[in-house]
Scaffold this active site. Structure first.
Site, PDB file in Angstrom:
ATOM      1  N   GLU A   1     -37.535  11.928 -21.219  1.00 29.80           N
ATOM      2  CA  GLU A   1     -38.494  11.484 -20.189  1.00 29.80           C
ATOM      3  C   GLU A   1     -38.082  12.018 -18.808  1.00 29.80           C
ATOM      4  O   GLU A   1     -38.932  12.314 -17.972  1.00 29.80           O
ATOM      5  CB  GLU A   1     -38.598   9.948 -20.155  1.00 29.80           C
ATOM      6  CG  GLU A   1     -39.074   9.304 -21.458  1.00 29.80           C
ATOM      7  CD  GLU A   1     -40.591   9.422 -21.713  1.00 29.80           C
ATOM      8  OE1 GLU A   1     -41.329   9.900 -20.836  1.00 29.80           O
ATOM      9  OE2 GLU A   1     -41.015   9.039 -22.827  1.00 29.80           O
TER      10      GLU A   1
ATOM     11  N   ARG B   1     -51.304 -18.105 -17.898  1.00 28.61           N
ATOM     12  CA  ARG B   1     -52.147 -17.073 -17.258  1.00 28.61           C
ATOM     13  C   ARG B   1     -51.395 -16.200 -16.252  1.00 28.61           C
ATOM     14  O   ARG B   1     -51.978 -15.637 -15.345  1.00 28.61           O
ATOM     15  CB  ARG B   1     -53.364 -17.690 -16.577  1.00 28.61           C
ATOM     16  CG  ARG B   1     -54.307 -18.368 -17.553  1.00 28.61           C
ATOM     17  CD  ARG B   1     -55.657 -18.599 -16.956  1.00 28.61           C
ATOM     18  NE  ARG B   1     -56.527 -19.214 -17.934  1.00 28.61           N
ATOM     19  CZ  ARG B   1     -56.612 -20.517 -18.124  1.00 28.61           C
ATOM     20  NH1 ARG B   1     -55.879 -21.340 -17.394  1.00 28.61           N
ATOM     21  NH2 ARG B   1     -57.425 -20.998 -19.037  1.00 28.61           N
TER      22      ARG B   1
ATOM     23  N   HIS C   1     -46.417  11.587 -30.228  1.00 27.65           N
ATOM     24  CA  HIS C   1     -46.834  10.358 -30.920  1.00 27.65           C
ATOM     25  C   HIS C   1     -47.241  10.651 -32.350  1.00 27.65           C
ATOM     26  O   HIS C   1     -46.968   9.862 -33.262  1.00 27.65           O
ATOM     27  CB  HIS C   1     -48.018   9.709 -30.186  1.00 27.65           C
ATOM     28  CG  HIS C   1     -47.601   8.854 -29.026  1.00 27.65           C
ATOM     29  ND1 HIS C   1     -48.461   8.527 -27.996  1.00 27.65           N
ATOM     30  CD2 HIS C   1     -46.422   8.268 -28.725  1.00 27.65           C
ATOM     31  CE1 HIS C   1     -47.816   7.782 -27.112  1.00 27.65           C
ATOM     32  NE2 HIS C   1     -46.581   7.610 -27.534  1.00 27.65           N
TER      33      HIS C   1
ATOM     34  N   HIS D   1     -38.384   8.053 -30.158  1.00 22.95           N
ATOM     35  CA  HIS D   1     -39.462   8.378 -29.220  1.00 22.95           C
ATOM     36  C   HIS D   1     -39.111   9.589 -28.341  1.00 22.95           C
ATOM     37  O   HIS D   1     -39.902  10.523 -28.203  1.00 22.95           O
ATOM     38  CB  HIS D   1     -39.783   7.153 -28.362  1.00 22.95           C
ATOM     39  CG  HIS D   1     -40.863   7.412 -27.350  1.00 22.95           C
ATOM     40  ND1 HIS D   1     -42.168   7.639 -27.702  1.00 22.95           N
ATOM     41  CD2 HIS D   1     -40.820   7.519 -25.999  1.00 22.95           C
ATOM     42  CE1 HIS D   1     -42.891   7.857 -26.611  1.00 22.95           C
ATOM     43  NE2 HIS D   1     -42.097   7.783 -25.569  1.00 22.95           N
TER      44      HIS D   1
ATOM     45  N   ASN E   1     -48.173  11.232 -19.866  1.00 30.18           N
ATOM     46  CA  ASN E   1     -48.203  11.423 -21.320  1.00 30.18           C
ATOM     47  C   ASN E   1     -47.867  12.853 -21.717  1.00 30.18           C
ATOM     48  O   ASN E   1     -48.068  13.230 -22.879  1.00 30.18           O
ATOM     49  CB  ASN E   1     -49.584  11.042 -21.874  1.00 30.18           C
ATOM     50  CG  ASN E   1     -49.826   9.558 -21.771  1.00 30.18           C
ATOM     51  OD1 ASN E   1     -48.902   8.763 -21.952  1.00 30.18           O
ATOM     52  ND2 ASN E   1     -51.051   9.171 -21.456  1.00 30.18           N
TER      53      ASN E   1
ATOM     54  N   LYS F   1     -42.127   8.211 -11.147  1.00 30.97           N
ATOM     55  CA  LYS F   1     -42.976   7.208 -11.802  1.00 30.97           C
ATOM     56  C   LYS F   1     -43.667   6.335 -10.752  1.00 30.97           C
ATOM     57  O   LYS F   1     -44.865   6.019 -10.863  1.00 30.97           O
ATOM     58  CB  LYS F   1     -42.131   6.358 -12.761  1.00 30.97           C
ATOM     59  CG  LYS F   1     -42.925   5.276 -13.468  1.00 30.97           C
ATOM     60  CD  LYS F   1     -43.248   5.587 -14.897  1.00 30.97           C
ATOM     61  CE  LYS F   1     -44.313   4.675 -15.469  1.00 30.97           C
ATOM     62  NZ  LYS F   1     -44.062   4.175 -16.778  1.00 30.97           N
TER      63      LYS F   1
ATOM     64  N   GLU G   1     -54.309   3.810 -14.965  1.00 30.09           N
ATOM     65  CA  GLU G   1     -54.534   5.054 -15.722  1.00 30.09           C
ATOM     66  C   GLU G   1     -56.007   5.472 -15.748  1.00 30.09           C
ATOM     67  O   GLU G   1     -56.582   5.737 -16.798  1.00 30.09           O
ATOM     68  CB  GLU G   1     -53.970   4.936 -17.150  1.00 30.09           C
ATOM     69  CG  GLU G   1     -53.700   6.292 -17.756  1.00 30.09           C
ATOM     70  CD  GLU G   1     -52.852   6.266 -19.029  1.00 30.09           C
ATOM     71  OE1 GLU G   1     -51.896   5.483 -19.091  1.00 30.09           O
ATOM     72  OE2 GLU G   1     -53.166   7.038 -19.936  1.00 30.09           O
TER      73      GLU G   1
HETATM   74  N1  GLY Z   1     -45.237   5.487 -20.131  1.00 32.11           N
HETATM   75  C1  GLY Z   1     -46.414   6.001 -19.565  1.00 32.11           C
HETATM   76  C2  GLY Z   1     -46.966   5.133 -18.486  1.00 32.11           C
HETATM   77  O1  GLY Z   1     -46.311   4.217 -18.043  1.00 32.11           O
HETATM   78  O2  GLY Z   1     -48.069   5.334 -18.061  1.00 32.11           O
END
Ligand code: GLY
Length: 366
Positions: free
Chosen positions: A191, A127, A260, A273, A253, A235, A245
């Site tokens: 990216e 878990r 995609h 990718h 995205n 990030k 999200e």
């Molecule tokens: N790769 C997109 C995210 O981590 O939300």
């Protein structure tokens, strides 16, 4: 050069360390006497693939054992096609054989596939165990290793099985990029360009000022450090404002909606990718220009950067625009039947909208 970026999530804050030779210091960071992330004496299961482990495994294991940990390894075959529950079962088998306990941890040494699978195994075994990410591809360094998205593919789609599970530490050693194939380096740069467009205008300008971005050896230590730290900071900023999200994180995205679809229609062959994201960003730029969110000049600046990096800009000729549209309806980025697009807003900012029409998309793909 060393930079520490914090990801200040209220329940599980952690650091992303960008440091040359950082691979040799993972143990020291984990065992930090002031506040150990994993107590020395505990067991660590290092998950990797044979090629990566051959290059970097000994150094990582030495760093961990010197810091007082007991280490075992689990090597999985390399490649996206092994990102399956069968591989997760192998990690579970190793965890069982090694008698991992709740206070043990898993350490992912590899690219995005290894990182996502190790994260998922750690999220679910007993878990939830701690996981440490030691990414070895540029894509994993700037994206997959940060933010806690973990998982595997289902035969019907990528990353359909997964969990949010934040790492305890992300250690990025830029020097390991030396052995990354040039095409993989460029994929990661897609990216990086994305962060420049959606979040960090200074990063975008630094990339524009660079003579070459297509191979590790032309980038130089200082710019590479800036690329890594600014991308990871972007990030970290986004994830710490929206971990699961619910809103903002969806801007990550950008370029991925059409990207995609391209990857999927190509059956993940012939285009990787990052290349698909580059194509998707150019298409999104065209839509943004047609809708008045972007000037022609901004779209051209993005395209030039993508071209300079040696990434593709056009949809593969064998893909019909109608087929891409149909696939978009089945994409994970659909909400209430509407396809959601990330649109840039000037440079360094972006937003999500459901207002993009079939005609907008078709015009950009034509
Ligand atoms: N790769 C997109 C995210 O981590 O939300």
């Amino acid at each position: 050069m060393k930079t520490v970026i914090s990801v200040p999530l209220p329940d599980h804050p952690y650091n992303v360390v960008v440091a040359a030779q950082g691979l040799d210091h993972v143990g020291t960071w984990l065992a930090d006497p002031g506040s150990p992330l994993v107590k020395p004496g505990q067991k660590l299961l290092v998950v990797s693939n044979p090629a990566i482990f051959k290059h970097y495994g000994d150094r990582l294991v030495a760093s961990l054992t010197q810091a007082g940990y007991t280490v075992q390894t689990c090597l999985l075959p390399a490649g996206e096609r092994y990102k399956t529950l069968t591989s997760i079962q192998k990690i579970y088998d190793a965890a069982l054989a090694f008698h991992l306990e709740r206070k043990s941890a898993m350490v992912a040494l590899g690219g995005g596939v290894i990182g996502d699978m190790t994260g998922f195994a750690a999220a679910t075994w007993l878990r939830g165990l701690s996981v440490v990410q030691v990414p070895t591809s540029l894509l994993a360094m700037v994206d997959a290793s940060i933010g806690g998205k973990t998982g595997v593919n289902h035969p019907q789609g990528k990353n359909l099985i997964g969990a949010f599970h934040q790492p305890r530490l992300v250690m990025i050693d830029p020097i390991v990029l030396k052995t990354l194939p040039a095409r993989e380096f460029r994929a990661g740069m897609a990216e990086v360009i994305k962060y420049g467009v959606i979040w960090d205008q200074d990063l975008f300008q630094a990339l524009e000022a660079a003579p070459r971005l297509d191979q590790y050896r032309y980038v130089g230590e200082e710019l590479l450090h800036a690329i890594l730290t600014r991308s990871c900071q972007a990030k970290a900023d986004v994830v710490s404002q929206d971990e699961k999200e619910a809103g903002l994180r969806a801007i990550l995205n950008y370029g991925h909606t059409i990207g995609h679809a391209v990857e999927s229609l190509m059956h993940y062959k012939g285009v990787n990718h990052g290349e698909a994201v580059a194509i998707g960003m150019v298409a999104a730029g065209k839509i943004a220009t047609a809708r008045g969110y972007w000037t022609e000049k901004e779209a051209q600046r993005q395209r030039s950067l993508i071209e300079k990096t040696g990434l593709p800009t056009e949809i593969p000729s064998q893909l019909a625009p109608e087929a891409i549209l149909t696939l978009l309806q089945g994409d994970k980025k659909v909400e209430d039947g509407q396809v959601r697009f990330v649109m840039p807003q000037g440079l360094g900012s972006a937003f999500v909208t459901s207002d993009i029409t079939r005609q907008d998309v078709l015009a950009a793909l034509g």
